[in-house]
Design a protein around this motif. Structure first.
Motif, PDB file in Angstrom:
ATOM      1  N   GLU A  26      -3.586   4.963  -0.748  1.00  0.00           N
ATOM      2  CA  GLU A  26      -4.254   5.979   0.090  1.00  0.00           C
ATOM      3  C   GLU A  26      -4.275   7.378  -0.350  1.00  0.00           C
ATOM      4  O   GLU A  26      -3.015   7.688  -0.390  1.00  0.00           O
TER       5      GLU A  26
ATOM      6  N   ASP B 143      -7.976   4.339  -1.698  1.00  0.00           N
ATOM      7  CA  ASP B 143      -8.823   4.904  -0.407  1.00  0.00           C
ATOM      8  C   ASP B 143      -8.511   6.208  -0.451  1.00  0.00           C
ATOM      9  O   ASP B 143      -7.468   6.893  -0.372  1.00  0.00           O
TER      10      ASP B 143
ATOM     11  N   VAL C 253      -7.322  -0.797  -5.385  1.00  0.00           N
ATOM     12  CA  VAL C 253      -8.099  -0.124  -4.433  1.00  0.00           C
ATOM     13  C   VAL C 253      -7.421   1.240  -3.984  1.00  0.00           C
ATOM     14  O   VAL C 253      -6.327   1.316  -3.680  1.00  0.00           O
TER      15      VAL C 253
ATOM     16  N   ARG D 294      -3.017  -1.297  -3.349  1.00  0.00           N
ATOM     17  CA  ARG D 294      -3.853  -0.261  -2.607  1.00  0.00           C
ATOM     18  C   ARG D 294      -3.009   0.926  -2.488  1.00  0.00           C
ATOM     19  O   ARG D 294      -1.811   0.820  -2.316  1.00  0.00           O
TER      20      ARG D 294
ATOM     21  N   THR E 151       0.987  -1.250   0.031  1.00  0.00           N
ATOM     22  CA  THR E 151      -0.140  -0.040   0.078  1.00  0.00           C
ATOM     23  C   THR E 151       1.011   1.192  -0.085  1.00  0.00           C
ATOM     24  O   THR E 151       1.747   1.155   0.841  1.00  0.00           O
TER      25      THR E 151
END
Lengths: 91, 373
Positions: free
Chosen positions: B180, B225, B223, B178, B151
């Protein structure tokens, strides 16, 4: 979008599916997120081993549950797409 | 029914407040804990045992910089053996080849790596550590080469927000599962540096559009976020999923709190894991019970249909901006104090003021030439 029956789903890197004794429920643990899957999802996740195809998973469930295979196949495909969008499995 | 509250999902452990970086939005308290006060290896292991028994599922090692603790691989091994999903939140600048190998051998499940920007000079300036960015890119490669999921975490603010599209590109290029894109949360150091960090409404809207387009493009592959700043929100965030609902945060010296910023609240005495079992803290400590659930809520929260969605927002923000931790989070457009958000936006000014870097004796505004652990 419909998935071909030959699709082989697998847990993504870093994702663990295990039984939690404290909650008495199955959990999906993923990078900085987790899910408590519902009962149908648990049955599907138990069959995901990186070798079984979508078609084979539907065969297995159709043999055990009283529903037409076509219905089960569509449900499983939708569930897999949802789990993939959440980052839990790779298709 | 035994009347027990459901167990926490996650345990966040701040192993140390030591860090080679000095990011001006650090989530650590302004009053950093000294190395001498840190829990030792066996004390942490005891806490992990208690966490596993209590029903914690995921363990997040953070800091400061968690890799500054030499015993990190031992702690990961112990937690992993207890069935805990182990995650390290790191700047990556100390993540060399031997440490990576030791963490893999210990059973680490996931690493979250922070980048301050995609422009190396600006990234190093924000983190207050020359050469950090290059080390971080090497760490990202090491994490992928080891076969771990990656991530990438980007904290965004007015001094790097123009690069968000390129941040997502680099996350994709580095093979992150992932990423963020997290706007600064304005507590502690972030609040102190708010004028230097808070973006404009137009910048936020452009970023949101960029993130939404990238999410659609990368669906099923990465993904993303996205965390927005409260200052432009109309409803508050569900901070920590509600006070003492899902998480326990432990400071380096062993103080257990419902969130990392809870120490800013006056009138609280937080329990220590040195002398109180985690289960007792979770079930009955007054500090944990104080804002749990909905009974504490004033109006407009108490009768709001969203009261169990956002749990009244953030207690620390309510205190920081209104002086009363028991009020509705002013991020909510229904809050009586909502106007303070617009006032803060008005204060941000045309040009950002200099950073106040995160360090033990803060005040200096110059980025240091070199930082030490």
């Amino acid at each position: 979008m419909s998935l071909p029956e030959t699709t082989v789903p697998g847990l993504r890197r870093g994702v663990k599916f295990r039984f939690d004794a404290v909650r008495a429920s199955w959990v999906v643990l993923a990078p900085e997120r987790l899910f408590v899957p519902d009962e149908p999802a648990v049955e599907v996740l138990k069959l995901i081993d990186g070798a079984r195809s979508l078609g084979a998973i539907a065969d297995d469930l159709a043999a055990r549950f009283a529903a037409p295979r076509a219905v089960i196949l569509a449900d499983v495909a939708a569930m897999l797409t949802d789990l993939a969008d959440k980052g839990a499995i790779a298709l | 029914m035994t009347g027990l509250f459901p167990p926490p999902m996650g345990l966040i452990v701040e192993l140390t407040h030591r860090c080679p970086l000095q990011c001006p939005y650090c989530s650590n308290p302004l009053e950093l804990e000294r190395p001498a006060s840190e829990l030792d290896t066996s004390a942490w292991m005891r806490v992990f045992d208690q966490a596993a028994e209590l029903g914690v599922l995921q363990l997040h090692f953070t800091g400061g910089e968690p890799t500054a603790r030499r015993d990190l691989p031992d702690l990961v091994r112990h937690a992993s053996a207890r069935g805990l999903y182990t995650n390290i939140i790191t700047s990556g600048v100390l993540l060399d080849e031997p440490l990576m190998a030791a963490l893999m051998a210990a059973g680490i499940d996931h690493i979250q790596l922070s980048l301050q920007d995609i422009e190396p000079e600006n990234a190093d300036r924000i983190g207050g550590y020359r050469g950090a960015h290059a080390k971080k890119l090497a760490a990202a490669q090491r994490i992928r080469d080891a076969g771990l999921p990656l991530t990438l975490n980007f904290v965004v603010h007015r001094q790097n927000i123009q690069n968000v599209a390129r941040m997502i590109d680099i996350a994709e290029k580095l093979g992150a599962e992932r990423s963020e894109i997290a706007h600064v949360q304005y507590y502690g150091w972030g609040l102190k540096n708010r004028a230097a960090l808070l973006p404009s409404r137009a910048e936020l809207d452009a970023t949101t559009a960029t993130v939404e387009a990238a999410r659609a493009r990368l669906k099923g592959r990465m993904v993303i976020d996205y965390v927005v700043p409260d200052y432009y929100a109309s409803r508050p965030k569900s901070c920590m999923g509600g006070w003492a609902q899902r998480f326990i945060n432990i400071s380096p010296s062993g103080k257990a709190m419902p969130c990392h910023a809870a120490e800013t609240l006056p009138g609280f005495t937080f329990p220590s894991v040195r002398d109180t079992p985690l289960a007792a803290i979770w079930q009955s400590d007054p500090a944990f019970l104080r804002f749990r659930g909905t009974d504490w809520m004033p109006e407009p929260c108490a009768s709001c249909e969203r009261r169990e969605i956002d749990w009244g927002g953030c207690r620390c923000q309510a205190f920081a901006l209104t002086g009363d931790a028991g009020r509705t989070d002013p991020a909510c457009a229904l809050a009586p104090d909502h106007a303070v958000m617009a006032e803060a936006v008005a204060e941000r000014g045309i040009a950002p003021p200099p950073f106040i870097y995160r360090r033990i004796n803060a005040g200096s505004e110059r980025a240091p030439v070199e930082a030490v652990v």
